[in-house]
Enzyme design. Structure first.
Site, PDB file in Angstrom:
ATOM      1  N   GLY A 164       3.924  -3.400   8.316  1.00 36.58           N
ATOM      2  CA  GLY A 164       3.952  -4.834   7.996  1.00 36.58           C
ATOM      3  C   GLY A 164       2.862  -5.597   8.720  1.00 36.58           C
ATOM      4  NE  ARG A 218       5.415 -33.587  16.282  1.00 32.08           N
ATOM      5  CZ  ARG A 218       6.722 -33.773  16.516  1.00 32.08           C
ATOM      6  NH1 ARG A 218       7.382 -34.785  15.980  1.00 32.08           N
ATOM      7  NH2 ARG A 218       7.391 -32.935  17.305  1.00 32.08           N
ATOM      8  CG  ASP A 274      -0.265   0.221   2.537  1.00 31.62           C
ATOM      9  OD1 ASP A 274       0.990   0.263   2.568  1.00 31.62           O
ATOM     10  OD2 ASP A 274      -0.966   0.367   3.556  1.00 31.62           O
ATOM     11  CB  CYS A 284       1.305  -2.307   4.894  1.00 35.27           C
ATOM     12  SG  CYS A 284       1.416  -3.153   6.478  1.00 35.27           S
ATOM     13  N   GLY A 285       2.873  -0.083   5.891  1.00 31.62           N
ATOM     14  CA  GLY A 285       3.676   0.834   6.698  1.00 31.62           C
ATOM     15  C   GLY A 285       4.435   0.125   7.806  1.00 31.62           C
ATOM     16  N   GLY A 322      -0.596  -4.891   9.103  1.00 32.92           N
ATOM     17  CA  GLY A 322      -1.843  -5.086   8.355  1.00 32.92           C
ATOM     18  C   GLY A 322      -1.662  -6.101   7.241  1.00 32.92           C
ATOM     19  CE  LYS A 372       0.551 -32.097  16.580  1.00 31.01           C
ATOM     20  NZ  LYS A 372       1.205 -32.250  17.881  1.00 31.01           N
TER      21      LYS A 372
END
Ligand code: RB5
Length: 152
Positions: A69, A137, A8, A66-67, A71, A141
């Protein structure tokens, strides 16, 4: 390796810089935008298409900026098959791939500078999943949650 990149306005300058540098290393880059600086744009509009391309294996790995990271990381992890992480250090950039098989790295364009970001991106792209049983493994999960969330 074909990689996708998205940002963005908060990550626009860093995305442009990373693209220039990645091209010098001959990476095949798909740019999911933003294509111009727009202070009013919204990170999901770019990060979600990137995540979908990673999920569909149209690109092998993604870089979402993003600004902060944050979001970008929240948004991209909503997509099934995406394992994204906000990373601002080199140790996590390789261990995140080796152990956790991350396929998207999220960066904060307002947090780190070009040189550290470049080292982190190169480290991320140069790392491979170890394939160790204990990591498979653990990832299995986590992967079941994809199906629970999507109702499948
Ligand atoms: C946009 O101003 C900013 O909130 C965004 O780039 C990002 O930092 C969100 O996590």
């Amino acid at each position: 390796m074909r990689i996708g990149i998205a940002c963005d306005h908060g990550g626009f300058n860093l995305k442009q810089e990373m693209k220039i540098r990645l091209k010098t290393l001959n990476f095949d880059i798909i740019d999911f935008g933003a294509s111009a600086m727009d202070d009013d744009d919204d990170y999901p509009d770019y990060v979600v298409p990137l995540g979908k391309a990673v999920s569909a294996k149209e690109v092998e790995r993604g870089i979402a900026i993003c600004g902060s990271g944050v979001g970008a990381s929240v948004a991209v992890n909503k997509i099934e098959g995406v394992r994204g992480a906000l990373i601002h250090d080199c140790f996590s950039a390789h261990q995140g791939v080796e152990d956790d098989n991350i396929n998207v790295i999220c960066l904060g364009g307002r947090v780190i500078g070009n040189e550290l970001a470049w080292e982190i991106v190169r480290t991320f792209l140069g790392a491979s999943f170890s394939g160790a049983e204990r990591h498979r493994r653990r990832l299995a999960k986590v992967a079941v949650l994809d199906h629970k969330e999507s109702g499948r």
